[in-house]
Design an enzyme around this catalytic site. Structure first.
Site: not given
Ligand code: F6P
Length: 319
Positions: A11, A72, A103, A125, A127, A129, A171
């Protein structure tokens, strides 16, 4: 080391561009060639790689997203995919790689390091995290986006005397919810690291109503569950007029804050320094305002911790 590559993966987060700029400019400053790998690990497999110059990263420090795009990649998770990626690195003569991401991205970097390609991870990120760093690139900007949204929600919540559940990203981590809740004086904060204390939320809502409060804000981390479901539970238990706002991907965009630009510049440059020192398999970070680096495996094995003192404080301040 004369040629290095840089990619963004997973992300996106505001400040990734500032990190790319730092990597490119610092490498050129040290007379190295630097290659931008587009679309994360998938772009590496596909050979979507271009040499970057000083001007390639002009006028991007203030821009959200990532000029290298991100993805991804399922293919990179396979042995075959990683072999293809290594073949591309060899073809371009790239001797070291800087991976900006979370991660999942560091897992890929670790696999390449094991195969003899020195990689350095830069935590990017929203997050927050990643263990081994107090802050990740993008967290501060996302936090400011969340509090701006909650400030606006508060206006209408007061006018209509409503209860609001605001679902924020993160997340499996509760940092964004916790910091935003504390910064916004939320009545309750729900994070995945702490058991869902539904009775306490209801108790606080009732107490607030009894002393004439006009509105209530509950910040819910997405890792706890659906904001819509939580809003319904509150409505059923209290009969209060309740609304739910899911902030979603607005939290991932926007111009990075000064804090994120500075952090990204420092961490990006530090990653280049580590490659120049011959280091491999490290993740850079910031702890007590000092730049640090840790073994990538240690970072991947460790569990991220939220600040429980902050959590307790938020409860004490929202009595
Ligand atoms: O890891 C970053 C993040 O924005 C999280 O907070 C969220 O759960 C996820 O990515 C959303 O992913 P996507 O953009 O694939 O929907």
């Amino acid at each position: 080391m004369k040629k290095i590559g840089v990619l963004t993966s997973g992300g996106d987060s505001p400040g990734m561009n500032a990190a790319i700029r730092a990597v490119v400019r610092k490498s050129i400053f040290h007379d190295m060639e630097v290659y931008g790998i587009y679309n994360g690990y998938q772009g590496l497999i596909d050979g979507n790689i271009k040499k970057m110059e000083i001007g390639s990263v002009g006028d991007i420090i203030q821009r959200g997203g990532t000029i290298l795009y991100t993805a991804r990649s399922d293919e990179f998770r396979t042995e075959e995919g990683r072999e293809k990626a290594i073949a591309q690195l060899k073809k371009f003569g790239i001797e070291g790689l800087i991976v900006i991401g979370g991660d999942g991205s560091f897992r890929g970097a670790e696999k390449l390091t094991q195969k003899g390609y020195p990689c350095i991870g830069v935590p990017g990120t929203i997050d927050n995290d990643i263990p081994g760093t107090d802050f990740t690139i993008g967290f501060d900007t996302a936090l400011n986006t969340v509090i701006e949204a909650i400030d606006k929600i508060r206006d209408t919540a007061t006018s209509h005397e409503r209860t609001y559940v605001v679902e924020v990203m993160g997340r499996h981590a509760g940092d964004l919810a916790l910091w935003a809740g504390l910064a916004d004086g939320a009545e309750s904060i729900l994070i995945p690291e702490h058991a869902d204390d539904f009775e306490d939320v209801i108790e606080r809502l009732k107490r607030g109503k009894d002393r004439g409060k006009k509105h209530s804000i509950i910040v819910l981390a997405e890792g706890v569950g659906s904001g819509m479901d939580f809003g319904q539970r509150i409505k059923d238990a209290t009969n209060l007029e309740t609304r739910v706002t899911v902030l979603g991907h607005t939290q991932r965009g926007g111009s990075p804050t000064a804090a994120d630009r500075v952090l990204a510049s420092r961490l990006g440059a530090k990653a280049v320094d580590l490659l120049l020192e011959g280091k491999a398999g490290r993740v850079v970070g910031i702890q007590n305002n000092k730049l640090v680096d840790h073994d990538i495996l240690e970072i991947l094995d460790e569990e991220h911790q939220v600040d429980f003192q902050m959590y307790e404080l938020s409860k004490q301040l929202s009595i």
